[in-house]
Design an enzyme around this catalytic site. Structure first.
Site, PDB file in Angstrom:
ATOM      1  CD  GLU A  38      35.368  39.745  -2.023  1.00 49.61           C
ATOM      2  OE1 GLU A  38      36.008  40.779  -2.267  1.00 49.61           O
ATOM      3  OE2 GLU A  38      34.209  39.549  -2.449  1.00 49.61           O
ATOM      4  CB  THR A  82      34.742  43.908  -5.237  1.00 46.75           C
ATOM      5  OG1 THR A  82      34.573  42.653  -4.609  1.00 46.75           O
ATOM      6  CG2 THR A  82      36.042  44.532  -4.766  1.00 46.75           C
ATOM      7  CG  HIS A 200      34.794  35.963  -4.242  1.00 50.84           C
ATOM      8  ND1 HIS A 200      33.993  35.226  -5.087  1.00 50.84           N
ATOM      9  CD2 HIS A 200      34.653  37.256  -4.609  1.00 50.84           C
ATOM     10  CE1 HIS A 200      33.400  36.045  -5.929  1.00 50.84           C
ATOM     11  NE2 HIS A 200      33.775  37.284  -5.659  1.00 50.84           N
ATOM     12  CG  HIS A 260      29.842  42.184  -1.838  1.00 48.98           C
ATOM     13  ND1 HIS A 260      29.888  40.819  -1.857  1.00 48.98           N
ATOM     14  CD2 HIS A 260      30.914  42.602  -2.541  1.00 48.98           C
ATOM     15  CE1 HIS A 260      30.933  40.426  -2.556  1.00 48.98           C
ATOM     16  NE2 HIS A 260      31.582  41.486  -2.986  1.00 48.98           N
TER      17      HIS A 260
END
Ligand code: GP9
Ligand code: MN
Length: 431
Positions: A38, A82, A200, A260
């Site tokens: 993540e 995501t 995150h 990302h």
């Protein structure tokens, strides 16, 4: 209409690459473990804070002789974040220009996705995620993609313990320990996707799990990033050790990808500090979009590959390693291991990077040097840039046409067994 697909099929066909004989089918029949890192950026690999590596375990894995890594690999997500990453990796289609394609089309569209392709090779397919199944409409989309199983939050014994959760769901270490209990029971060969969440934004972590100092950019939304990245690194290491103990390591292809950015472009001063620069320009911010893409398997010919590619290219790369042809697929990637690939990386907003030039935030640069260029000054450069832009625009438009028009319902590639969504149920039954 069905005929809308004709020019798209032609475009895809013109983009098809030659098989790389060293790699095609090399991992046929192996289990596949997809490890979703993540918000994990490429810059973290080998990055140090005060002389200390942030991700020592991932670094070691990255440099292993049987690891194939790509250091010019970009995230290409749009607003779906995501969900867009998952969409590209599983279907070879981009997320849509706005919103999340998984949310808006995942339930109703027809897809020819990786789980369905592998199902036909005798694979069991399963996704794992330590949060509610409905997030990003995964519970419906995964049916359209043909996932046999989706182990979401209710499946994990520790999910209800408040101290085992943080941010977007279960803490990665606990999630992975619980997920391993299911992974080891999957009939082999299997394709398992593990979606981590702890790294995150806002990068919250409980004291006991903090094992590295924050960075000192002075930007509060940025400085915790290395701490959750370190936690993710340890979580991966624990899972890897378990794989080695269980024997799965030797029978599996392990794939890692960052979905990302973790630190958005809205923090240029902090990014500059992290990069040891006085300021950053658009060129630096384009490079900032790099995420890891890492493939490991016993006996795999490893090394760091410098080809320019991105998330859209993963599907053909993986299927080809597994010996599954994509010649008849409507997908927009090019095998990262093909020698005749174009090396053009479209971003969702129409910017792009190629091996030669890049367009980012309205500016043009020479990709390898960062020299800013004005295409108008050189007709040869201007022509290349116009051609690249046309190619990028076409690819994004065609992908959008497929998504918004549900065009794959009109086409079943040779050798593909249609997915019947009603065959799947991910509800946890009692007992
Ligand atoms: C939620 C997680 C986060 O399940 O995947 O999504 P993101 O905010 O990164 O798109
Ligand atoms: Mn994400």
């Amino acid at each position: 209409k069905a005929s809308d697909l004709d020019k798209i099929k032609q475009f895809v066909k013109n983009n098809s690459t030659l098989q790389n004989s060293v790699y095609f089918g090399k991992e046929k029949g192996k289990n596949v473990i997809m490890f979703h890192l993540e918000s994990f950026q490429q810059f973290l690999i080998d990055y140090k804070v005060n002389g200390v590596e942030v991700t020592p375990n991932l670094n070691k894995f990255y440099h292993d002789q049987n690891t194939l890594a790509f250091d010019n690999f970009y995230n290409e997500v749009g607003q779906g974040k995501t969900a867009d990453a998952e969409m590209m990796l599983e279907t070879g289609l981009f997320g849509t220009a706005s919103g999340s394609a998984m949310v808006n089309y995942g339930t109703s569209n027809t897809y020819q996705a990786v789980p369905a392709w592998l199902d036909q090779q005798g694979y069991t397919t399963a996704a794992f995620h330590g949060d509610v199944a409905s997030f990003w409409n995964r519970d419906n989309t995964y049916k359209s993609w043909g996932y046999d199983y989706f182990f979401s939050k209710p499946y994990y014994k520790d999910a209800d313990n408040a101290s085992y959760n943080i941010g977007y769901g279960m803490k990665d270490k606990i999630f992975l320990q619980d997920a391993a209990k299911y992974v080891e029971q999957l009939p082999q060969p299997f394709y398992a996707k593990l979606i981590t969440v702890t790294n995150h934004y806002p990068y919250d972590l409980d004291k006991q799990n903090i094992s590295i100092e924050k960075t000192t950019t002075g930007d509060k939304t940025v400085d915790g990033y290395v701490q959750t990245a370190r936690y993710l690194d340890q979580s991966f290491a624990e899972f890897l050790n378990w794989m080695k103990k269980s024997g799965l390591y030797d029978k599996s292809m392990i794939v890692l990808y960052g979905d990302h950015y973790g630190i958005s472009e809205n923090h240029p001063a902090a990014i500059a500090k992290l990069m040891g620069k006085s300021s950053v320009n658009k060129y630096d911010l384009a490079n900032w979009q790099k995420v890891p893409f890492i493939v490991h398997a016993p006996g795999l010919q490893g090394g760091v590959n410098h080809t320019y590619g991105g998330e859209i290219d993963v599907m053909p790369t993986l299927l080809h390693l597994l010996g599954v042809s994509t010649a008849n697929d409507v997908q927009f990637g090019q095998d990262l291991l093909a020698t005749n690939r174009k090396q053009v990386v479209p971003f969702r907003n129409g910017d792009w990077v190629s091996a030669e030039y890049m367009k980012y935030g309205g500016n043009y640069y020479v990709t390898t040097t960062g020299t800013k260029i004005n295409p108008k000054e050189d007709p040869r450069v201007k022509e290349i840039i116009e051609q690249t832009q046309a190619y990028v625009n076409k690819m994004l438009t065609y992908s959008d046409n497929v998504q918004t028009g549900d065009l794959l319902r009109f086409y079943t590639p040779e050798g593909f067994k249609k997915v019947k969504k009603s065959d799947y149920s991910y509800k946890k039954s009692d007992g």
